[in-house]
Design a protein around this motif. Sequence first.
Motif, PDB file in Angstrom:
ATOM      1  N   VAL A  34       0.824  -1.290  -0.039  1.00 12.63           N
ATOM      2  CA  VAL A  34      -0.040  -0.111  -0.234  1.00 12.63           C
ATOM      3  C   VAL A  34       0.874   1.179  -0.105  1.00 12.63           C
ATOM      4  O   VAL A  34       0.542   2.264  -0.827  1.00 12.63           O
ATOM      5  CB  VAL A  34      -0.894   0.045   1.174  1.00 12.63           C
ATOM      6  CG1 VAL A  34      -1.634   1.429   1.165  1.00 12.63           C
ATOM      7  CG2 VAL A  34      -1.843  -1.186   1.055  1.00 12.63           C
ATOM      8  N   VAL A  35       1.812   1.125   0.605  1.00  8.41           N
ATOM      9  CA  VAL A  35       2.990   2.224   0.874  1.00  8.41           C
ATOM     10  C   VAL A  35       4.400   1.654   0.366  1.00  8.41           C
ATOM     11  O   VAL A  35       4.537   0.594   0.616  1.00  8.41           O
ATOM     12  CB  VAL A  35       2.767   2.890   2.028  1.00  8.41           C
ATOM     13  CG1 VAL A  35       1.503   3.704   2.240  1.00  8.41           C
ATOM     14  CG2 VAL A  35       3.031   2.004   3.340  1.00  8.41           C
ATOM     15  N   ARG A  36       5.189   2.676   0.419  1.00  4.84           N
ATOM     16  CA  ARG A  36       6.594   2.636   0.335  1.00  4.84           C
ATOM     17  C   ARG A  36       7.221   3.173   1.413  1.00  4.84           C
ATOM     18  O   ARG A  36       6.919   4.224   2.013  1.00  4.84           O
ATOM     19  CB  ARG A  36       7.299   3.110  -1.039  1.00  4.84           C
ATOM     20  CG  ARG A  36       6.659   2.430  -2.321  1.00  4.84           C
ATOM     21  CD  ARG A  36       7.126   1.168  -2.493  1.00  4.84           C
ATOM     22  NE  ARG A  36       8.389   0.909  -2.464  1.00  4.84           N
ATOM     23  CZ  ARG A  36       9.061   1.021  -3.719  1.00  4.84           C
ATOM     24  NH1 ARG A  36       8.462   1.223  -4.808  1.00  4.84           N
ATOM     25  NH2 ARG A  36      10.134   0.802  -3.801  1.00  4.84           N
ATOM     26  N   THR A  37       8.393   2.571   1.729  1.00  7.96           N
ATOM     27  CA  THR A  37       9.483   3.243   3.008  1.00  7.96           C
ATOM     28  C   THR A  37      10.417   4.108   2.136  1.00  7.96           C
ATOM     29  O   THR A  37      10.390   4.141   0.745  1.00  7.96           O
ATOM     30  CB  THR A  37      10.215   2.061   3.398  1.00  7.96           C
ATOM     31  OG1 THR A  37      10.903   1.413   2.316  1.00  7.96           O
ATOM     32  CG2 THR A  37       9.263   1.040   4.230  1.00  7.96           C
ATOM     33  N   PRO A  38      11.110   5.192   2.624  1.00 14.57           N
ATOM     34  CA  PRO A  38      11.255   5.045   4.164  1.00 14.57           C
ATOM     35  C   PRO A  38      10.075   5.438   5.143  1.00 14.57           C
ATOM     36  O   PRO A  38       9.232   6.181   4.626  1.00 14.57           O
ATOM     37  CB  PRO A  38      12.542   6.083   4.512  1.00 14.57           C
ATOM     38  CG  PRO A  38      12.447   6.802   3.346  1.00 14.57           C
ATOM     39  CD  PRO A  38      11.751   6.147   2.211  1.00 14.57           C
ATOM     40  N   TRP A  39       9.966   4.898   6.589  1.00 14.08           N
ATOM     41  CA  TRP A  39       9.078   5.324   7.352  1.00 14.08           C
ATOM     42  C   TRP A  39       9.664   6.184   8.195  1.00 14.08           C
ATOM     43  O   TRP A  39      10.901   6.408   8.548  1.00 14.08           O
ATOM     44  CB  TRP A  39       8.361   4.186   8.107  1.00 14.08           C
ATOM     45  CG  TRP A  39       9.688   3.287   8.919  1.00 14.08           C
ATOM     46  CD1 TRP A  39      10.239   2.288   8.219  1.00 14.08           C
ATOM     47  CD2 TRP A  39      10.335   3.591   9.978  1.00 14.08           C
ATOM     48  NE1 TRP A  39      11.082   1.851   8.986  1.00 14.08           N
ATOM     49  CE2 TRP A  39      11.316   2.525  10.235  1.00 14.08           C
ATOM     50  CE3 TRP A  39      10.124   4.577  10.990  1.00 14.08           C
ATOM     51  CZ2 TRP A  39      12.030   2.313  11.438  1.00 14.08           C
ATOM     52  CZ3 TRP A  39      11.117   4.222  12.081  1.00 14.08           C
ATOM     53  CH2 TRP A  39      11.729   3.303  12.222  1.00 14.08           C
ATOM     54  N   THR A  40       9.081   7.205   8.990  1.00 16.97           N
ATOM     55  CA  THR A  40       9.274   8.174   9.982  1.00 16.97           C
ATOM     56  C   THR A  40       8.607   8.187  11.122  1.00 16.97           C
ATOM     57  O   THR A  40       7.473   8.204  11.095  1.00 16.97           O
ATOM     58  CB  THR A  40       9.516   9.429   9.415  1.00 16.97           C
ATOM     59  OG1 THR A  40      10.501   9.527   8.253  1.00 16.97           O
ATOM     60  CG2 THR A  40      10.209  10.717  10.430  1.00 16.97           C
ATOM     61  N   LEU A  41       9.155   8.101  12.227  1.00 20.91           N
ATOM     62  CA  LEU A  41       8.291   8.137  13.307  1.00 20.91           C
ATOM     63  C   LEU A  41       8.372   9.222  14.510  1.00 20.91           C
ATOM     64  O   LEU A  41       9.747   9.933  14.832  1.00 20.91           O
ATOM     65  CB  LEU A  41       8.875   6.819  14.483  1.00 20.91           C
ATOM     66  CG  LEU A  41       8.015   6.699  15.954  1.00 20.91           C
ATOM     67  CD1 LEU A  41       6.477   6.620  15.816  1.00 20.91           C
ATOM     68  CD2 LEU A  41       8.899   5.610  16.656  1.00 20.91           C
ATOM     69  N   VAL A  42       7.511   9.833  14.624  1.00 25.98           N
ATOM     70  CA  VAL A  42       7.393  11.335  15.093  1.00 25.98           C
ATOM     71  C   VAL A  42       6.312  11.221  16.508  1.00 25.98           C
ATOM     72  O   VAL A  42       5.332  10.311  16.395  1.00 25.98           O
ATOM     73  CB  VAL A  42       6.963  12.421  14.523  1.00 25.98           C
ATOM     74  CG1 VAL A  42       8.082  12.838  13.404  1.00 25.98           C
ATOM     75  CG2 VAL A  42       5.416  12.080  13.793  1.00 25.98           C
ATOM     76  N   ALA A  43       6.620  12.057  17.784  1.00 27.99           N
ATOM     77  CA  ALA A  43       5.831  11.942  18.907  1.00 27.99           C
ATOM     78  C   ALA A  43       5.868  13.324  19.280  1.00 27.99           C
ATOM     79  O   ALA A  43       7.063  13.984  19.036  1.00 27.99           O
ATOM     80  CB  ALA A  43       6.597  10.837  19.833  1.00 27.99           C
ATOM     81  N   GLY A  44       4.779  13.646  19.886  1.00 28.82           N
ATOM     82  CA  GLY A  44       4.645  15.214  20.581  1.00 28.82           C
ATOM     83  C   GLY A  44       3.210  15.389  20.725  1.00 28.82           C
ATOM     84  O   GLY A  44       2.105  14.659  20.989  1.00 28.82           O
ATOM     85  N   ARG A  45       2.895  16.661  20.253  1.00 28.76           N
ATOM     86  CA  ARG A  45       1.632  17.317  20.090  1.00 28.76           C
ATOM     87  C   ARG A  45       1.175  17.479  18.678  1.00 28.76           C
ATOM     88  O   ARG A  45       1.695  18.181  17.893  1.00 28.76           O
ATOM     89  CB  ARG A  45       1.522  18.679  20.876  1.00 28.76           C
ATOM     90  CG  ARG A  45       0.079  18.977  21.144  1.00 28.76           C
ATOM     91  CD  ARG A  45       0.145  20.551  21.719  1.00 28.76           C
ATOM     92  NE  ARG A  45       0.622  21.778  21.026  1.00 28.76           N
ATOM     93  CZ  ARG A  45       2.073  22.062  21.346  1.00 28.76           C
ATOM     94  NH1 ARG A  45       2.722  21.675  22.493  1.00 28.76           N
ATOM     95  NH2 ARG A  45       2.547  22.921  20.416  1.00 28.76           N
ATOM     96  N   LEU A  46       0.442  16.465  18.198  1.00 25.66           N
ATOM     97  CA  LEU A  46       0.294  16.403  16.754  1.00 25.66           C
ATOM     98  C   LEU A  46      -1.369  16.783  16.404  1.00 25.66           C
ATOM     99  O   LEU A  46      -2.316  16.641  17.644  1.00 25.66           O
ATOM    100  CB  LEU A  46       0.628  15.156  16.097  1.00 25.66           C
ATOM    101  CG  LEU A  46       1.960  14.640  16.539  1.00 25.66           C
ATOM    102  CD1 LEU A  46       2.362  13.177  15.878  1.00 25.66           C
ATOM    103  CD2 LEU A  46       2.932  15.619  16.053  1.00 25.66           C
ATOM    104  N   CYS A  47      -1.702  17.210  15.123  1.00 27.69           N
ATOM    105  CA  CYS A  47      -3.069  17.317  14.755  1.00 27.69           C
ATOM    106  C   CYS A  47      -3.305  16.633  13.680  1.00 27.69           C
ATOM    107  O   CYS A  47      -2.687  16.602  12.633  1.00 27.69           O
ATOM    108  CB  CYS A  47      -3.266  18.930  14.375  1.00 27.69           C
ATOM    109  SG  CYS A  47      -4.565  19.321  13.790  1.00 27.69           S
ATOM    110  N   VAL A  48      -4.331  15.748  14.002  1.00 29.30           N
ATOM    111  CA  VAL A  48      -4.720  14.931  12.790  1.00 29.30           C
ATOM    112  C   VAL A  48      -5.351  15.470  11.621  1.00 29.30           C
ATOM    113  O   VAL A  48      -5.580  14.855  10.437  1.00 29.30           O
ATOM    114  CB  VAL A  48      -5.722  13.897  13.561  1.00 29.30           C
ATOM    115  CG1 VAL A  48      -7.312  14.423  13.771  1.00 29.30           C
ATOM    116  CG2 VAL A  48      -6.094  12.548  12.666  1.00 29.30           C
ATOM    117  N   ASN A  49      -5.547  16.517  11.753  1.00 29.32           N
ATOM    118  CA  ASN A  49      -6.207  17.743  10.639  1.00 29.32           C
ATOM    119  C   ASN A  49      -5.212  18.621  10.091  1.00 29.32           C
ATOM    120  O   ASN A  49      -5.513  19.110   9.091  1.00 29.32           O
ATOM    121  CB  ASN A  49      -7.491  18.391  11.142  1.00 29.32           C
ATOM    122  CG  ASN A  49      -8.850  17.882  11.590  1.00 29.32           C
ATOM    123  OD1 ASN A  49      -9.295  17.177  10.839  1.00 29.32           O
ATOM    124  ND2 ASN A  49      -9.039  17.771  12.952  1.00 29.32           N
TER     125      ASN A  49
END
Length: 222
Positions: A34-49
């Motif tokens: 469905v998708v291609r890499t590379p992947w990136t992982l982030v964390a914090g205060r994110l907005c789904v919009n």
Amino acid sequence: MGIWTDAFIAPREPVLLRPEAFGRLAVELARERVVRTPWTLVAGRLCVNASLNWGSVSGRARWGKASVGTLLRTEQFPWETEDTDDEPPPWGPSHEEGRLLATGDKLLDLPVALRAAPYGDEDIAVVFAHMDFGNRAVTDYFRFEDNRTTLACFALARPQNRPLSANSLGDMDGGPMHQVRTCVVHTFKHASGASEGAPLPPLASVTARYFGPDQVNGRTYD
């Protein structure tokens, strides 16, 4: 020119998947092309919009080539905040802030990185480079190859609302909203299947294993 759309798919209820299940969901999206890499992982205060490709933390993680440990913030433009600062995203600014935790091409490294992430305490996003246009079902849906079709899997610390259908450049119309904690969002500029609001079939096939058959999908366009 053209209309950019961010489409999402989510469970009927705002449930947060267990971290192991969230990791499997992300890995299967790549393994099943469905998708291609590379992947990136982030964390914090994110907005789904936040728009995936235009100044969001997810977009900056995807396109900015930032190193691990970099603190990323939503890029704000003066003309975007003059009259919309009190409006909720996607009509108003997102004010995200997230740290880039890990990135890579190897899928087996992703669950390891997730185990070290503040899952459930902070918002988490796994961002993939783009859809896999070597998959005929993906190409048929989008009609042509466009490597700007970023996809992000979100696991949110608290529920957030996504409109089921909204023009982010227009006025808030009071349309239906859907509350999410786990969801998948991808962006595109043109797509034949999406013209009728149908989700990308190979994506919906994978997410149904984790979200259940009664999935909800919607989109924001500008």
